[in-house]
Design an enzyme around this catalytic site. Structure first.
Site, PDB file in Angstrom:
ATOM      1  N   LYS A 130      37.689  45.552  35.301  1.00 24.42           N
ATOM      2  CA  LYS A 130      39.219  45.094  35.465  1.00 24.42           C
ATOM      3  C   LYS A 130      39.731  44.054  34.935  1.00 24.42           C
ATOM      4  O   LYS A 130      40.881  43.938  34.732  1.00 24.42           O
ATOM      5  CB  LYS A 130      39.021  45.209  37.024  1.00 24.42           C
ATOM      6  N   GLY A 133      35.602  47.802  44.356  1.00 19.75           N
ATOM      7  CA  GLY A 133      35.309  47.336  43.206  1.00 19.75           C
ATOM      8  C   GLY A 133      34.294  46.211  43.030  1.00 19.75           C
ATOM      9  O   GLY A 133      33.294  46.263  42.153  1.00 19.75           O
ATOM     10  N   HIS A 134      34.334  45.254  43.959  1.00 17.90           N
ATOM     11  CA  HIS A 134      33.489  44.484  44.181  1.00 17.90           C
ATOM     12  C   HIS A 134      31.996  44.876  44.330  1.00 17.90           C
ATOM     13  O   HIS A 134      30.874  44.573  43.770  1.00 17.90           O
ATOM     14  CB  HIS A 134      33.493  43.282  45.140  1.00 17.90           C
ATOM     15  N   GLY A 194      33.325  42.873  36.209  1.00 18.80           N
ATOM     16  CA  GLY A 194      33.836  44.045  36.226  1.00 18.80           C
ATOM     17  C   GLY A 194      34.813  44.265  35.015  1.00 18.80           C
ATOM     18  O   GLY A 194      35.541  43.310  34.672  1.00 18.80           O
ATOM     19  N   HIS A 252      36.145  44.491  48.148  1.00 19.30           N
ATOM     20  CA  HIS A 252      36.625  46.103  48.141  1.00 19.30           C
ATOM     21  C   HIS A 252      35.475  46.571  47.211  1.00 19.30           C
ATOM     22  O   HIS A 252      34.552  46.053  46.939  1.00 19.30           O
ATOM     23  CB  HIS A 252      37.862  45.945  47.622  1.00 19.30           C
ATOM     24  N   MET A 271      35.646  35.948  44.032  1.00 25.04           N
ATOM     25  CA  MET A 271      36.448  35.183  44.888  1.00 25.04           C
ATOM     26  C   MET A 271      36.743  35.636  46.469  1.00 25.04           C
ATOM     27  O   MET A 271      37.671  35.329  47.188  1.00 25.04           O
ATOM     28  CB  MET A 271      37.800  35.024  44.432  1.00 25.04           C
ATOM     29  N   GLY A 272      35.919  36.788  46.617  1.00 26.54           N
ATOM     30  CA  GLY A 272      35.863  37.406  48.360  1.00 26.54           C
ATOM     31  C   GLY A 272      36.859  38.430  48.418  1.00 26.54           C
ATOM     32  O   GLY A 272      37.587  38.796  47.665  1.00 26.54           O
ATOM     33  N   TYR A 273      37.134  38.587  49.801  1.00 27.07           N
ATOM     34  CA  TYR A 273      38.067  39.704  50.142  1.00 27.07           C
ATOM     35  C   TYR A 273      37.591  40.899  49.452  1.00 27.07           C
ATOM     36  O   TYR A 273      38.449  41.518  48.752  1.00 27.07           O
ATOM     37  CB  TYR A 273      39.639  39.362  49.797  1.00 27.07           C
ATOM     38  N   GLN A 321      38.583  38.559  30.780  1.00 24.59           N
ATOM     39  CA  GLN A 321      37.917  37.770  31.377  1.00 24.59           C
ATOM     40  C   GLN A 321      36.398  38.087  30.779  1.00 24.59           C
ATOM     41  O   GLN A 321      35.408  37.349  30.540  1.00 24.59           O
ATOM     42  CB  GLN A 321      37.807  37.825  32.878  1.00 24.59           C
TER      43      GLN A 321
HETATM   44  P1  AMP Z   1      37.597  38.512  42.038  1.00 19.29           P
HETATM   45  O1  AMP Z   1      37.012  38.631  43.206  1.00 19.29           O
HETATM   46  O2  AMP Z   1      38.877  39.213  41.730  1.00 19.29           O
HETATM   47  O3  AMP Z   1      37.449  37.345  41.129  1.00 19.29           O
HETATM   48  O4  AMP Z   1      36.521  39.635  41.318  1.00 19.29           O
HETATM   49  C1  AMP Z   1      35.179  39.299  41.198  1.00 19.29           C
HETATM   50  C2  AMP Z   1      34.570  40.429  40.307  1.00 19.29           C
HETATM   51  O5  AMP Z   1      34.922  41.798  40.657  1.00 19.29           O
HETATM   52  C3  AMP Z   1      34.899  40.306  38.779  1.00 19.29           C
HETATM   53  O6  AMP Z   1      34.097  40.570  37.788  1.00 19.29           O
HETATM   54  C4  AMP Z   1      36.157  41.414  38.808  1.00 19.29           C
HETATM   55  O7  AMP Z   1      36.236  42.044  37.445  1.00 19.29           O
HETATM   56  C5  AMP Z   1      35.509  42.505  39.760  1.00 19.29           C
HETATM   57  N1  AMP Z   1      36.397  43.513  40.020  1.00 19.29           N
HETATM   58  C6  AMP Z   1      37.519  43.255  40.813  1.00 19.29           C
HETATM   59  N2  AMP Z   1      38.259  44.383  41.263  1.00 19.29           N
HETATM   60  C7  AMP Z   1      37.528  45.238  40.467  1.00 19.29           C
HETATM   61  C8  AMP Z   1      37.669  46.700  40.129  1.00 19.29           C
HETATM   62  N3  AMP Z   1      38.894  47.449  40.672  1.00 19.29           N
HETATM   63  N4  AMP Z   1      36.826  47.430  39.501  1.00 19.29           N
HETATM   64  C9  AMP Z   1      35.806  46.967  38.909  1.00 19.29           C
HETATM   65  N5  AMP Z   1      35.542  45.600  39.196  1.00 19.29           N
HETATM   66  C10 AMP Z   1      36.286  44.682  39.775  1.00 19.29           C
END
Ligand code: AMP
Length: 283
Positions: free
Chosen positions: A150, A37-38, A148, A35, A31-33, A154
Site C-alpha cells: 500500500k 491490511g495490517h 505493505g 484493519h 501506527m495503529g487503528y 515507503q
Molecule cells: P500504517 O499504520 O498506516 O503506518 O501502516 C502500517 C503498515 O501496514 C505499513 O507497512 C503499511 O504499508 C501496511 N498497510 C496499511 N494499509 C495496508 C493495506 N491496505 N494493505 C496492505 N498493507 C497495508
C-alpha cells in the site's frame, strides 16, 4: 495473551531474552487503528516467526506541521483485541517521550528514492519514517519485518536503507489489501464521509482501468495517465496531488513506452483527506 510493553528498554530486554532462547522474531510496525491490511502483515509474521511483535506508534517526526498528527485515529483497546484474537505475542506501544530524547539530533536520510511522489508533497516525511523504523529495528532486533505494498514508496525507501546501512533484517513485502469494492484499506478512510468514500472509489477504479488497457496492449505511459486522469477529473471532490508511472524498483519516472515492471502511484485529496493508492504493471 498479548503482553503490552511501553518502555524501549523493556522491549530491548524482552527480545534479547527470546533471542537467547533461539527464537525467531517478526516485527510489524504500525501506527495503529488496525484493519485487515495490517492484519495480513501480522498473519505473515505469525506464520514465519516464533514470536510476533506489533509496534503501535503514531510517529510525530513523519508528520508535517499542517498534517493530521493530532487527529490521527486511535483505538488501542480495539487494536489489542484484534491482536489478541490473531495470537500476537507483544504489542509495543511506546510514548513519543520514550522514543525520542528531548534533544534528539540524529536522523536517517535516504536521499534518492524518497525525493519524488510523497517525498515532494510531504517534505521530511521519509526522514521521519526511516529514523523511527531504524530505531524500531535497533530496539526489537527482528529477524524479519513486514511492510505493505500500500505504501509502495515507503517500502522501496526502507529496502534501500536496510541495504545501504547493512541492517541485519529481512524485509517482507506484503500485497495491498482492498475492500470488496476496491478501496485500499487505510486508517485514514475513517475520515471519509459516505459521499467522500464513494468518490474515493475512483482511485482504484482508474488504476484498474489502466491495468486493463495495459493488458490489452497499451504500453504508452502518457496514454495510461490520460485514462486515469480523465476518470479522476470527472469528480470535483477529487484533487490529485500526483499520478505518476515509475520503474517498480528504482522509481525512475517513465515518460514514454513501458518496457519494465512499473508502479502507477497516486496521492489524491478527497475533501480534506489525503489518500494514496498504486498498482504494479508488468511483473
Ligand atoms: P500504517 O499504520 O498506516 O503506518 O501502516 C502500517 C503498515 O501496514 C505499513 O507497512 C503499511 O504499508 C501496511 N498497510 C496499511 N494499509 C495496508 C493495506 N491496505 N494493505 C496492505 N498493507 C497495508
Amino acid at each position: 495473551m498479548v503482553s503490552i510493553i511501553r518502555k524501549t528498554d523493556e522491549m530491548f530486554a524482552s527480545t534479547a531474552k527470546y533471542r537467547s532462547q533461539g527464537k525467531s522474531i517478526g516485527l510489524v510496525p504500525t501506527m495503529g487503528y488496525l484493519h485487515d491490511g495490517h492484519m495480513s502483515l501480522v498473519k505473515n509474521s505469525l506464520k514465519e516467526n516464533d514470536v510476533t511483535i506489533v509496534s503501535l506508534f503514531v510517529n510525530p517526526t513523519q508528520f508535517g506541521p499542517d498534517e493530521d498528527l493530532d487527529k490521527y485515529p486511535r483505538d488501542e483497546e480495539k487494536d489489542l483485541s484484534l491482536l489478541e484474537e490473531a495470537g500476537v505475542d507483544i504489542l509495543f506501544a511506546p510514548s513519543p517521550e520514550d522514543m525520542y530524547f528531548p534533544d534528539s539530533s540524529t536522523y536517517v536520510n535516504e536521499s534518492t528514492l524518497s525525493l519524488p511522489l510523497c517525498g515532494e508533497s510531504r517534505p521530511g516525511h521519509f526522514r521521519g519514517v526511516c529514523t523511527v523504523v531504524l530505531k524500531l529495528f535497533n530496539i526489537v532486533a527482528p529477524d524479519r519485518t513486514y511492510f505493505g505494498m500500500k505504501d509502495y514508496q515507503q517500502l522501496q525507501v526502507l529496502k534501500r536503507m536496510v541495504r545501504d546501512l547493512n541492517v541485519p533484517v529481512q524485509i517482507r513485502p506484503c500485497p495491498l489489501v482492498r475492500e470488496s469494492d476496491g478501496l485500499a484499506l487505510s486508517s485514514r478512510n475513517a475520515y471519509l464521509s459516505p459521499e467522500e468514500r464513494n468518490s474515493a472509489l475512483a482511485l482504484s477504479q482508474s488504476l484498474k482501468t489502466a491495468q486493463t488497457a495495459f493488458s490489452n496492449g497499451e504500453k504508452s505511459a502518457p496514454a495510461l495517465l490520460n485514462i486515469i486522469n480523465s476518470i479522476l477529473e470527472k469528480d470535483s471532490k477529487l484533487k490529485p496531488e500526483y499520478v505518476e508511472i515509475r520503474d517498480a524498483h528504482n522509481l525512475s519516472k517513465i515518460i514514454d513506452e513501458i518496457s519494465s515492471s512499473v508502479v502507477i502511484a497516486m496521492a489524491v485529496r478527497v475533501g480534506k483527506t489525503r489518500l494514496i493508492d498504486n498498482i504494479i504493471l508488468g511483473e
